[in-house]
Design a protein around this motif. Structure first.
Motif, PDB file in Angstrom:
ATOM      1  N   LEU A 155       6.005 -18.262  -2.413  1.00  0.00           N
ATOM      2  CA  LEU A 155       5.192 -17.935  -1.250  1.00  0.00           C
ATOM      3  C   LEU A 155       4.371 -19.140  -0.805  1.00  0.00           C
ATOM      4  O   LEU A 155       3.953 -19.961  -1.621  1.00  0.00           O
ATOM      5  CB  LEU A 155       4.220 -16.797  -1.581  1.00  0.00           C
ATOM      6  N   GLY A 156       4.107 -19.222   0.480  1.00  0.00           N
ATOM      7  CA  GLY A 156       3.196 -20.216   1.004  1.00  0.00           C
ATOM      8  C   GLY A 156       1.795 -19.640   1.148  1.00  0.00           C
ATOM      9  O   GLY A 156       1.572 -18.435   1.011  1.00  0.00           O
ATOM     10  N   ARG A 157       0.836 -20.523   1.449  1.00  0.00           N
ATOM     11  CA  ARG A 157      -0.551 -20.092   1.634  1.00  0.00           C
ATOM     12  C   ARG A 157      -0.693 -19.065   2.757  1.00  0.00           C
ATOM     13  O   ARG A 157      -1.597 -18.239   2.743  1.00  0.00           O
ATOM     14  CB  ARG A 157      -1.428 -21.293   1.975  1.00  0.00           C
ATOM     15  N   THR A 158       0.182 -19.150   3.760  1.00  0.00           N
ATOM     16  CA  THR A 158       0.059 -18.290   4.936  1.00  0.00           C
ATOM     17  C   THR A 158       0.538 -16.869   4.685  1.00  0.00           C
ATOM     18  O   THR A 158       0.307 -15.986   5.514  1.00  0.00           O
ATOM     19  CB  THR A 158       0.882 -18.875   6.095  1.00  0.00           C
ATOM     20  N   GLU A 159       1.202 -16.608   3.547  1.00  0.00           N
ATOM     21  CA  GLU A 159       1.928 -15.356   3.361  1.00  0.00           C
ATOM     22  C   GLU A 159       1.196 -14.369   2.460  1.00  0.00           C
ATOM     23  O   GLU A 159       0.529 -14.756   1.489  1.00  0.00           O
ATOM     24  CB  GLU A 159       3.317 -15.654   2.791  1.00  0.00           C
ATOM     25  N   SER A 160       1.374 -13.109   2.756  1.00  0.00           N
ATOM     26  CA  SER A 160       0.772 -12.037   1.981  1.00  0.00           C
ATOM     27  C   SER A 160       1.377 -11.995   0.582  1.00  0.00           C
ATOM     28  O   SER A 160       2.586 -12.124   0.406  1.00  0.00           O
ATOM     29  CB  SER A 160       1.003 -10.706   2.699  1.00  0.00           C
ATOM     30  N   ASP A 161       0.508 -11.801  -0.416  1.00  0.00           N
ATOM     31  CA  ASP A 161       0.925 -11.745  -1.825  1.00  0.00           C
ATOM     32  C   ASP A 161       0.636 -10.342  -2.345  1.00  0.00           C
ATOM     33  O   ASP A 161      -0.489 -10.011  -2.708  1.00  0.00           O
ATOM     34  CB  ASP A 161       0.146 -12.803  -2.614  1.00  0.00           C
ATOM     35  N   LEU A 162       1.665  -9.515  -2.371  1.00  0.00           N
ATOM     36  CA  LEU A 162       1.512  -8.120  -2.768  1.00  0.00           C
ATOM     37  C   LEU A 162       2.031  -7.925  -4.184  1.00  0.00           C
ATOM     38  O   LEU A 162       3.206  -8.176  -4.468  1.00  0.00           O
ATOM     39  CB  LEU A 162       2.275  -7.208  -1.799  1.00  0.00           C
ATOM     40  N   GLN A 163       1.148  -7.503  -5.095  1.00  0.00           N
ATOM     41  CA  GLN A 163       1.521  -7.253  -6.486  1.00  0.00           C
ATOM     42  C   GLN A 163       1.317  -5.776  -6.823  1.00  0.00           C
ATOM     43  O   GLN A 163       0.970  -4.971  -5.948  1.00  0.00           O
ATOM     44  CB  GLN A 163       0.693  -8.150  -7.417  1.00  0.00           C
ATOM     45  N   HIS A 164       1.513  -5.414  -8.092  1.00  0.00           N
ATOM     46  CA  HIS A 164       1.477  -4.013  -8.498  1.00  0.00           C
ATOM     47  C   HIS A 164       0.146  -3.331  -8.174  1.00  0.00           C
ATOM     48  O   HIS A 164       0.104  -2.140  -7.868  1.00  0.00           O
ATOM     49  CB  HIS A 164       1.758  -3.894  -9.998  1.00  0.00           C
ATOM     50  N   THR A 165      -0.959  -4.080  -8.256  1.00  0.00           N
ATOM     51  CA  THR A 165      -2.272  -3.482  -8.013  1.00  0.00           C
ATOM     52  C   THR A 165      -2.732  -3.657  -6.574  1.00  0.00           C
ATOM     53  O   THR A 165      -3.883  -3.357  -6.254  1.00  0.00           O
ATOM     54  CB  THR A 165      -3.320  -4.101  -8.954  1.00  0.00           C
ATOM     55  N   GLY A 166      -1.842  -4.162  -5.706  1.00  0.00           N
ATOM     56  CA  GLY A 166      -2.194  -4.318  -4.303  1.00  0.00           C
ATOM     57  C   GLY A 166      -2.154  -5.767  -3.848  1.00  0.00           C
ATOM     58  O   GLY A 166      -1.688  -6.663  -4.560  1.00  0.00           O
TER      59      GLY A 166
END
Length: 763
Positions: free
Chosen positions: A512-523
């Motif tokens: 992922l880049g800095r501009t992109e949303s990082d969605l993990q198990h806890t949100g």
């Protein structure tokens, strides 16, 4: 022998050179930024990303580490090159399996750095099998299994090298060094080894902490700002706004540089009406066109004059420093003839700078790689520190030492433990917190890593970010070193040179880049970074990821650690991947100054790491507990007849090794990069003319390998008002000229700013 880097995709004989620009820096970049953004991202995506760039609820710029203002932020809190960096990352162009199927690696290796970077975002993990001709898709699980197999099959952990670039987040950097040390090595080279390592070494000895001692607010309080060996107009454009604010508040600015730079001569701020319709602000009140490498002599001479005038802050010197008498005795014996040769400056200019420093009550000293990449770089920066100590310019508002870092989180990486020789206190804290054992033997820095790979002592190379092959010196040697590895792995957002100069096996792991949303198990997660002035703050991407197959850097490190170290390892890698707050809780207990990390970083502007010299005039990091004056023998770079002293530098259309375009607007170069800038006086003496084509040949008779010359072919000569006896060329094109073993004393930084060259005219 490795081939030289490819020529650019243009005919250099047709490039347009209009000469150095006298118009102001700043305003034209707005149109350029928007045009590049629309080309790469489209209109809607451009508006979305630029609106969030460097805002409190947005993402940190993936470009430079210049800090955001504390308190009020402008609607557009970005510069031209920051906007270009975002456009490159948020581009709609894609490099997927079909691209690699259509292009064998041998073909890609013939492409230029610019062409490779323009292809777009990587979308899936790719593998190049031993003997293969094309990269092929590989699952994430199989990729981690392959790396684990190769790492665990080594004769020892020191046969692996783990590189980091300065765009890695604090969370990823902390976990990366934790994994590497759990694996059993301190081989943690990073991009700082090649840029500000000299600053850290000098400041650690003189003030006890290897970071700068100013805040962004200090610029508006300063009487005098001295900018040495730095081109903020290209490399840190938002700094120009801070200098403009300082000028409005009454400060004087002195620029010390071999090249006149448009950004310091006149600046049109696109953020205000005056910038839009006026003539701009002349930032530099004085310009000292110094000879390359002469800065140490300049500041020794300034010290000599300040002492002779008794322009010394006696209470500060007597109460907070040691080593003054030895320093004073050394500087009083200065050889002024050597100063004349080293600096190339009229003595009247040296005296003028000294008088400005003597009359200033609040002075900031800024510098960048123009100082750090010389053999005597550490000694040079210590001379600046000496002058600051003489005048009591540490630990007071509007004053201090300001090494201006480059890549966005390079300082944060070091804070989080990315260093081949972290102190015992940090290593012990890791062991206590995680109930593991970590090695104490110092690891390889960047240059030592290349030597180890070249000699077969390191067999696996793993990089999180960066473009190692294009960033490092002695390109032919570096390429041979990389190709001798059993496995090379790169965690990347885009295609670059290092992917096509590979080991017997190679992996590309897209992130992922800095501009992109990082969605993990806890949100949805956010990460943190540290700017050049020790402010730690949040960064949260908002865009849809470029591909469903991308993993965050944190995820990649956690999954790699589990594959290599096994499920029974005491570090809770799986939990860290799910919730980044858990990582920050551990950072708070290990990293000095990071207590209550999660709460403090959620404050609107984050928090400032402690800095005892700045905050309380305490110098607990030095041996004596006081700021330390040093005495260094004066180095004068002497060049044989018919030779020039060359520095490598960026064009205005690049950042680090990422080339956004083939123009250098501020220097009047269009559609080309293989150029060498030479003064008119030197051209006359060398019987060369503007527009001639030359091979640039570097000479280093001390080379222990016996390869005393290196050649970069077919550069166009550009007549340019650089300091006499000095020349300049862009990197990475000029990197083949920098000898691997020519490094700064104490820091090991490559000497990319002091290369002795001759120019061989082509028919």
């Amino acid at each position: 022998m490795s081939k030289p880097p490819p020529q650019q995709d243009v005919d250099e004989s047709q490039l347009e050179v209009t000469g150095p620009k006298t118009w102001a820096a700043g305003l034209p970049g707005v149109a350029v930024s928007l045009k590049r953004g629309v080309e790469q991202m489209g209109v809607g995506r451009t508006v979305t990303t630029l609106r969030l760039l460097n805002q409190r609820e947005g993402f940190d710029c993936p470009g430079c580490a210049w800090p955001e203002p504390q308190g009020h932020r402008k609607l557009a809190e970005f510069c031209e090159n920051g906007a270009k960096a975002v456009a490159e990352e948020a581009t709609r162009r894609r490099v997927g399996p079909e691209f690699f199927a259509a292009h064998p690696v041998a073909e890609l290796a013939e492409k230029t750095d610019y062409w490779l970077g323009q292809q777009g975002r990587l979308t899936e993990p790719m593998v190049l099998r031993e003997g293969g001709t094309h990269y092929e898709p590989i699952s994430w699980a199989d990729a981690f299994s392959l790396v684990a197999s190769r790492l665990n099959g080594l004769a020892g952990p020191d046969e692996a090298v783990f590189y980091t670039s300065g765009r890695t987040s604090n969370e990823a950097a902390f976990l990366y060094q934790l994994f590497v040390r759990s694996f059993g090595t301190n081989n943690l080279p990073d991009c700082s080894n090649m840029c500000h390592e000299s600053s850290g070494a000098a400041l650690s000895e003189t003030t006890g902490i290897g970071k700068g001692s100013v805040s962004i607010d200090d610029f508006a309080r300063a009487d005098l700002i001295v900018v040495v060996g730095q081109n903020p107009g290209t490399n840190h454009p938002r700094m120009l706004s801070a200098l403009e604010d300082a000028k409005k508040a009454g400060a004087k600015v002195v620029a010390v540089n071999p090249l006149p730079e448009a950004g310091l001569l006149r600046f049109k701020n696109p953020q205000n009406v005056r910038g839009l319709v006026g003539t701009g602000t002349q930032l530099a009140d004085e310009f000292l066109q110094i000879r390359l490498g002469g800065d140490q002599a300049l500041f020794q001479a300034v010290g000599n004059l300040l002492l002779s005038w008794d322009a010394v802050d006696r209470p500060f010197v007597e109460g907070f420093t040691d080593g003054f008498e030895a320093y004073a005795a050394h500087v009083r014996g200065l050889d002024w003839d050597a100063v004349d040769v080293a600096t190339g400056l009229p003595r009247a200019q040296v005296e003028l700078l000294a008088r400005m420093l003597a009359s200033s009550e609040r002075t900031i000293f800024c510098w960048a790689m123009g100082l750090t990449q010389h053999k005597h770089a550490v000694a040079t920066i210590k001379e600046i520190a000496n002058v600051a100590l003489l005048r009591g310019m540490i630990g007071k508002p509007g004053a201090g030492l300001c090494p201006v870092r480059g890549h966005s989180n390079v300082q944060g990486d070091r804070t989080m433990g990315i260093w081949e020789k972290m102190p015992e206190k940090f290593l012990s804290a890791l062991e206590t917190e995680f109930e593991i054992e970590v090695p104490r033997k110092h690891g390889f820095d960047t240059v030592d890593s290349i030597r180890a790979m070249r000699d077969g002592r390191a067999k696996v190379f793993f990089a999180v970010g960066g473009n190692f092959v294009a960033a490092t010196p002695d390109t032919a040697v570096t390429e041979r070193a990389m190709r001798s590895c059993d496995l090379t792995v790169h965690v990347s957002t885009k295609l670059n040179r290092s992917h096509v100069v590979h080991g017997r096996e190679a992996l590309i792991l897209p992130t992922l880049g800095r501009t992109e949303s990082d969605l993990q198990h806890t949100g949805e997660q956010f990460v943190t970074v540290e700017d050049s002035m020790s402010v730690v703050h949040r960064s949260r991407g908002r865009l849809e990821p470029a591909s469903e197959f991308l993993l965050s850097e944190v995820s990649i490190v956690c999954r790699l650690a589990r594959a290599v170290l096994g499920a029974g390892h005491p570090v809770p890698w799986e939990e860290f991947e799910k919730d980044y707050d858990l990582i920050r809780d551990r950072i708070a207990r290990v990293v000095p100054g990071c207590a209550d990390y999660n709460a403090r970083v959620r404050q609107p502007d984050g928090f400032v790491l402690p800095h005892a010299p700045r905050d309380a005039r305490e110098f607990t990091g030095t041996r004596s507990g006081k700021a330390h004056f040093t005495a260094s023998e004066l180095t004068v770079l002497r060049v044989p007849p018919g030779r020039l002293l060359l520095q490598t530098m960026r064009s205005h259309d690049q950042y680090n090794t990422t080339i956004y375009g083939l123009d250098d607007r501020y220097r009047g170069v269009k559609d080309g990069r293989r150029v060498v800038f030479v003064s008119p006086a030197d051209l006359d003496e060398l019987a060369l003319a503007d527009g001639d084509f030359v091979d640039v040949v570097s000479e280093w008779p001390e080379d222990p390998t016996g390869v005393f010359e290196r050649r970069a072919e077919r550069f166009r000569v550009v007549s340019y008002p650089t300091a006499k006896g000095c020349a300049a060329a862009y990197f990475p094109e000029a990197n083949p000229l920098v000898p691997l073993d020519s490094t700064a004393e104490k820091s090991g930084t490559p000497t990319s700013k002091s290369i002795v060259v001759r120019l061989e005219k082509l028919g």
